[in-house]
Design an enzyme around this catalytic site. Structure first.
Site, PDB file in Angstrom:
ATOM      1  N   CYS A   1       2.289  97.317 -14.988  1.00  0.00           N
ATOM      2  CA  CYS A   1       2.111  98.566 -15.715  1.00  0.00           C
ATOM      3  C   CYS A   1       0.778  98.535 -16.457  1.00  0.00           C
ATOM      4  CB  CYS A   1       3.279  98.822 -16.659  1.00  0.00           C
ATOM      5  SG  CYS A   1       3.026  98.278 -18.327  1.00  0.00           S
ATOM      6  N   GLU A   2       0.108  99.664 -16.443  1.00  0.00           N
ATOM      7  CA  GLU A   2      -1.238  99.687 -17.017  1.00  0.00           C
ATOM      8  C   GLU A   2      -1.219  99.791 -18.539  1.00  0.00           C
ATOM      9  OE1 GLU A   2      -3.118 103.012 -15.093  1.00  0.00           O
ATOM     10  OE2 GLU A   2      -2.489 104.433 -16.634  1.00  0.00           O
ATOM     11  N   HIS A   3      -0.048 100.011 -19.114  1.00  0.00           N
ATOM     12  CA  HIS A   3       0.029 100.119 -20.575  1.00  0.00           C
ATOM     13  C   HIS A   3       0.254  98.788 -21.256  1.00  0.00           C
ATOM     14  CE1 HIS A   3       1.567 104.243 -19.229  1.00  0.00           C
ATOM     15  NE2 HIS A   3       0.284 104.307 -19.459  1.00  0.00           N
ATOM     16  N   HIS A   4       0.886  97.847 -20.533  1.00  0.00           N
ATOM     17  CA  HIS A   4       1.165  96.542 -21.134  1.00  0.00           C
ATOM     18  C   HIS A   4       0.724  95.373 -20.266  1.00  0.00           C
ATOM     19  CE1 HIS A   4       4.169  99.419 -22.768  1.00  0.00           C
ATOM     20  NE2 HIS A   4       3.873  98.827 -23.905  1.00  0.00           N
TER      21      HIS A   4
ATOM     22  N   GLN B   1       4.180 104.278 -12.453  1.00  0.00           N
ATOM     23  CA  GLN B   1       4.984 104.451 -11.235  1.00  0.00           C
ATOM     24  C   GLN B   1       4.797 105.827 -10.599  1.00  0.00           C
ATOM     25  OE1 GLN B   1       8.998 102.872 -11.483  1.00  0.00           O
ATOM     26  NE2 GLN B   1       9.711 104.326  -9.939  1.00  0.00           N
TER      27      GLN B   1
ATOM     28  N   HIS C   1      10.751  97.720 -14.934  1.00  0.00           N
ATOM     29  CA  HIS C   1       9.512  97.530 -15.684  1.00  0.00           C
ATOM     30  C   HIS C   1       9.753  96.470 -16.756  1.00  0.00           C
ATOM     31  CE1 HIS C   1       7.402 101.413 -14.401  1.00  0.00           C
ATOM     32  NE2 HIS C   1       8.551 101.400 -13.752  1.00  0.00           N
TER      33      HIS C   1
ATOM     34  N   CYS D   1       8.030  95.805 -19.195  1.00  0.00           N
ATOM     35  CA  CYS D   1       7.707  96.276 -20.549  1.00  0.00           C
ATOM     36  C   CYS D   1       8.896  97.007 -21.171  1.00  0.00           C
ATOM     37  CB  CYS D   1       6.450  97.146 -20.540  1.00  0.00           C
ATOM     38  SG  CYS D   1       6.597  98.646 -19.578  1.00  0.00           S
TER      39      CYS D   1
HETATM   40 ZN   LIG Z   1       4.380  99.282 -19.821  1.00  0.00          ZN
END
Ligand SMILES: [Zn+2]
Length: 224
Positions: free
Chosen positions: A112-115, A153, A181, A183
């Site tokens: 995931c690009e956020h975490h 996703q 995920h 995260c």
């Molecule tokens: Zn994430």
């Protein structure tokens, strides 16, 4: 470069709104060689470990910055670089097969690009050929390529769908992704059981009966 401050990042939380199917990349994203990137990331990761208080002279830790850097560039995020994009071998539909083809249970490993934490699951893809068919394993390779980027996703779904529609010269394509995920399961809410399903389709799959035929197919299991 626009950098968000900490308050804004916290405020936005996990509510991220994508505006485009393309992965946000800088124009100079591939000016540097892979080796240059690995060497730079190695230095940055060393600093992260140092700040965490880790002793980088320890035998077990000393090679970690290089291992992480190489893993980022050559493995986890190899799909950022268009030169690594698999060639989709397209053939004439000589046998005149005009019904649905489903490639299911395609293993999916992403991040995931956020975490920068893993996303793991399965992609299922269906299409109804017109005059072109695609080599089956190429569908798996395309999923693998787009998965190996920092992702969300929803965008992953759309990127794979878009390429297949273009290559097969048809709108009649559907994709479903089920994925866990990390995260969500290992931090934040720490829900170990939930997973995320995204479904995108166009053309004939706008028809609920055709879509249901695809979903019925996904219930099929091959005896092991
Ligand atoms: Zn994430």
């Amino acid at each position: 470069m626009k950098v968000m401050n900490k308050e804004n990042i916290e405020l936005l939380g996990d509510c991220h709104v994508g505006t485009n199917t393309d992965t946000p990349l800088r124009a100079d994203a591939f000016d540097k060689s892979d080796d240059e990137k690995i060497s730079n990331i190695q230095g940055y990761f060393e600093k992260i470990m140092y700040e965490l208080g880790l002793d980088l002279t320890d035998d077990s830790l000393s090679g970690t910055p290089y291992r992480v850097a190489k893993m980022y560039v050559k493995e986890l995020f190899y799909g950022l670089d268009p030169k690594n994009k698999p060639k989709l071998s397209i053939f004439d539909n000589k046998y005149g097969y005009k019904k649905m083809l489903v490639e299911q249970n395609i293993t999916l490993d992403s991040a995931c690009e956020h975490h920068f934490l893993p996303i793991t699951g399965y992609a299922h893809i269906g299409y109804i050929p017109k005059d072109k068919v695609v080599g089956l394993s190429k569908i798996n390779r395309l999923v693998d390529y787009y998965s190996h980027r920092p992702q969300v996703q929803e965008r992953l779904c759309l990127q794979i769908l878009g390429d297949l529609k273009e290559a097969l010269n048809t709108e009649d394509v559907i994709i479903m992704i089920n994925a866990k995920h990390l995260c969500v399961s290992s931090r934040g809410i720490k829900d170990k059981n939930s997973y995320t399903t995204t479904i995108e389709y166009s053309g004939a799959f706008e028809n609920i009966d055709i879509r249901n035929e695809f979903f019925e197919c996904l219930k099929n299991k091959i005896a092991e």
